[in-house]
Design a protein around this motif. Sequence first.
Motif, PDB file in Angstrom:
ATOM      1  N   LEU A 183       0.789  -1.236   0.000  1.00 33.74           N
ATOM      2  CA  LEU A 183       0.000   0.000   0.000  1.00 33.74           C
ATOM      3  C   LEU A 183       0.823   1.289   0.000  1.00 33.74           C
ATOM      4  O   LEU A 183       0.502   2.214  -0.750  1.00 33.74           O
ATOM      5  CB  LEU A 183      -1.004  -0.006   1.161  1.00 33.74           C
ATOM      6  CG  LEU A 183      -2.143   0.990   1.014  1.00 33.74           C
ATOM      7  CD1 LEU A 183      -2.977   0.680  -0.226  1.00 33.74           C
ATOM      8  CD2 LEU A 183      -3.044   0.990   2.236  1.00 33.74           C
ATOM      9  N   PRO A 184       1.898   1.370   0.816  1.00 30.33           N
ATOM     10  CA  PRO A 184       2.652   2.629   0.768  1.00 30.33           C
ATOM     11  C   PRO A 184       3.149   2.966  -0.639  1.00 30.33           C
ATOM     12  O   PRO A 184       3.030   4.106  -1.081  1.00 30.33           O
ATOM     13  CB  PRO A 184       3.825   2.356   1.714  1.00 30.33           C
ATOM     14  CG  PRO A 184       3.331   1.301   2.637  1.00 30.33           C
ATOM     15  CD  PRO A 184       2.419   0.450   1.817  1.00 30.33           C
TER      16      PRO A 184
ATOM     17  N   ALA B 127      -5.310  18.189  -3.695  1.00 27.49           N
ATOM     18  CA  ALA B 127      -5.474  16.739  -3.786  1.00 27.49           C
ATOM     19  C   ALA B 127      -4.133  16.033  -3.575  1.00 27.49           C
ATOM     20  O   ALA B 127      -4.044  15.043  -2.844  1.00 27.49           O
ATOM     21  CB  ALA B 127      -6.049  16.371  -5.142  1.00 27.49           C
ATOM     22  N   SER B 128      -3.087  16.588  -4.177  1.00 24.43           N
ATOM     23  CA  SER B 128      -1.770  15.965  -4.059  1.00 24.43           C
ATOM     24  C   SER B 128      -1.268  16.008  -2.614  1.00 24.43           C
ATOM     25  O   SER B 128      -0.644  15.059  -2.142  1.00 24.43           O
ATOM     26  CB  SER B 128      -0.799  16.680  -4.993  1.00 24.43           C
ATOM     27  OG  SER B 128       0.408  16.003  -5.021  1.00 24.43           O
ATOM     28  N   SER B 129      -1.572  17.105  -1.904  1.00 30.93           N
ATOM     29  CA  SER B 129      -1.134  17.217  -0.507  1.00 30.93           C
ATOM     30  C   SER B 129      -1.792  16.162   0.366  1.00 30.93           C
ATOM     31  O   SER B 129      -1.144  15.558   1.226  1.00 30.93           O
ATOM     32  CB  SER B 129      -1.468  18.591   0.067  1.00 30.93           C
ATOM     33  OG  SER B 129      -0.955  19.580  -0.764  1.00 30.93           O
ATOM     34  N   VAL B 130      -3.096  15.957   0.126  1.00 30.21           N
ATOM     35  CA  VAL B 130      -3.810  14.937   0.913  1.00 30.21           C
ATOM     36  C   VAL B 130      -3.155  13.569   0.686  1.00 30.21           C
ATOM     37  O   VAL B 130      -2.854  12.832   1.632  1.00 30.21           O
ATOM     38  CB  VAL B 130      -5.308  14.889   0.527  1.00 30.21           C
ATOM     39  CG1 VAL B 130      -5.994  13.694   1.164  1.00 30.21           C
ATOM     40  CG2 VAL B 130      -5.999  16.185   0.943  1.00 30.21           C
TER      41      VAL B 130
ATOM     42  N   ILE C 288      -1.042  10.984   3.366  1.00 30.12           N
ATOM     43  CA  ILE C 288      -1.340   9.551   3.523  1.00 30.12           C
ATOM     44  C   ILE C 288      -0.081   8.736   3.216  1.00 30.12           C
ATOM     45  O   ILE C 288       0.297   7.830   3.956  1.00 30.12           O
ATOM     46  CB  ILE C 288      -2.489   9.122   2.576  1.00 30.12           C
ATOM     47  CG1 ILE C 288      -3.757   9.909   2.902  1.00 30.12           C
ATOM     48  CG2 ILE C 288      -2.746   7.630   2.680  1.00 30.12           C
ATOM     49  CD1 ILE C 288      -4.875   9.699   1.901  1.00 30.12           C
ATOM     50  N   ASP C 289       0.566   9.093   2.121  1.00 32.58           N
ATOM     51  CA  ASP C 289       1.775   8.435   1.662  1.00 32.58           C
ATOM     52  C   ASP C 289       2.845   8.409   2.765  1.00 32.58           C
ATOM     53  O   ASP C 289       3.394   7.364   3.113  1.00 32.58           O
ATOM     54  CB  ASP C 289       2.284   9.252   0.450  1.00 32.58           C
ATOM     55  CG  ASP C 289       3.357   8.546  -0.334  1.00 32.58           C
ATOM     56  OD1 ASP C 289       3.749   7.451   0.081  1.00 32.58           O
ATOM     57  OD2 ASP C 289       3.798   9.085  -1.357  1.00 32.58           O
TER      58      ASP C 289
END
Lengths: 273, 266
Positions: free
Chosen positions: A190-191, A250-253, A257-258
């Motif tokens: 997942l990561p 969106a990329s920051s969110v 998570i990443d």
Amino acid sequence: MPGAVDIDPAVPAAEHARSRGWSALADTVLLITGMLIVWQVATLIIGHEVLTSPLETARRLSAIMADPDFPAHAWETGRAFGTALIIALAGGLTIGVALGAHRLSGQVAAPILVALYSIPKITLYPVILLLFGLGISAKIAFGVIHGIIPVIIFTMNGVRNINGVYFRAARAMRLSGMQTASNIIVPAALPEIVSGFRIGFSLTLLGTLIGEMFASQRGIGYMLVKAMETNDVATVMALALFLIVLATAASSVLLVIDRRLHQSVIAQSGDSQ
Amino acid sequence: MNTSSVQLCLRGVTRVFPAVEQQKPLHALGPLDLDLRRGEFFSVVGPSGCGKSTLLDLVAGLARPTAGTITFEGRPVAGEVPDGIGVVFQEDASFPWLSVYDNAAFALRRAGMAEKDIRERVDPTLAAVGLQSFAGAYPAQLSGGMRQRLCIARTLVTRPRLLLLDEPFGALDQQTRLLMGDELLDLWRLTDATVFLITHSLDEAALLSDRIGVMSARPGVFIDLVDTAWPRERDSRIVSDPAFGRVTGRLWEMLRGQSLKALAGG
């Protein structure tokens, strides 16, 4: 032996995370302020015919958004991008898991994918138009070919690097192939998958917009090209700002998570014994 | 031996790894014969590279023998893990993305068991391995020994009749190993399962086992089967019993030459 235990103290960790959160927020505010100042100074130096000021751009953007035609254009882009994103992520995940799980296929596919990733895909656009015709399908297809490759590459590498003992454990627990894929492979990789999604997201948006800029009658990409043709700098800047804000948010969110996922994995591997 | 008490039966089991590129085929194991009695604690010791882990893979059904047959409770074992066999690996196989409870419940959930029934099995098993108060923690928050206990719990909840352990305490320090050994003996008595333990530690084998299979250097075959004659109720205090010294002495006597041979052979 429950006494012989070292568990991370939860409270200080939470406090630490909170203070780090505040400092990250302060950094972001500082960064945005700095960029606005640089933008304003650049406008003063270059002239607002070439580069409109932040305030002017914001005004223009609110005027564009108030325009009755705007929702239809935004919806067109949103629909094309959303569809392309779903196909790129789902397709990339499926192909990536399959290539990662089957060593030989992965070895064959990896150099081909890397080559495809690095070619300028705009050169393929005439072919895409011939295949899909003028309209939303071509835009979606163009978005997909941009976004799917990084998702495949990241997923494939994530799956390849999964600790082999998880697969042995899966067999020992008599899991079927599908159960292994959904319950072991995807969570274990997942990561990496989220890293791929993050890049896939940006590139799908890029592909969709480029698709709209040529041979299209609707959408934000079309509005952008029309403004470029009439040298309407304020509109170009306003639309660019709109896209940048959306994509960055969106990329920051996804980045948050990443990072969380990667940190939890590092914590695990760094804590053995 | 009474045939009805035989749970696992190996006859002429051989494993040869096929030739890769210019190298010759590798005869790793066998031919091996073994009868494992229901409920016994059996350990395998042998020099490094003698095929102990290969043997475990074959018994588990994770690999197929090149020749010979393996039967578990009268049915042949070939290519897949039979129902009733549980495996714990040497490496930490706990899933870092699941909590301790979810790790332990993993196999039961995949088998489609109801949550209520899962809880009835998982709670006492976690308690038995001393992890009940960590049910909500993640593996990253546990020590190495605790993670290995979690892996044992994850296997035990499936109620295996034969528990295969591949050096599960190999990465732990000596004191933790002794205590983990005691816990394992408790679990063995509690569950009535047969235990098949692979270990490189002579002390561990001598302490835990009813019988010990001593393997030769590659290709591994049993060169001795040692009966310890320990009572079922036993724990790590056995180490001070003179008989313990005799058992480890006998194991080392058998193994010394083999280990030197393995060392010389690389």
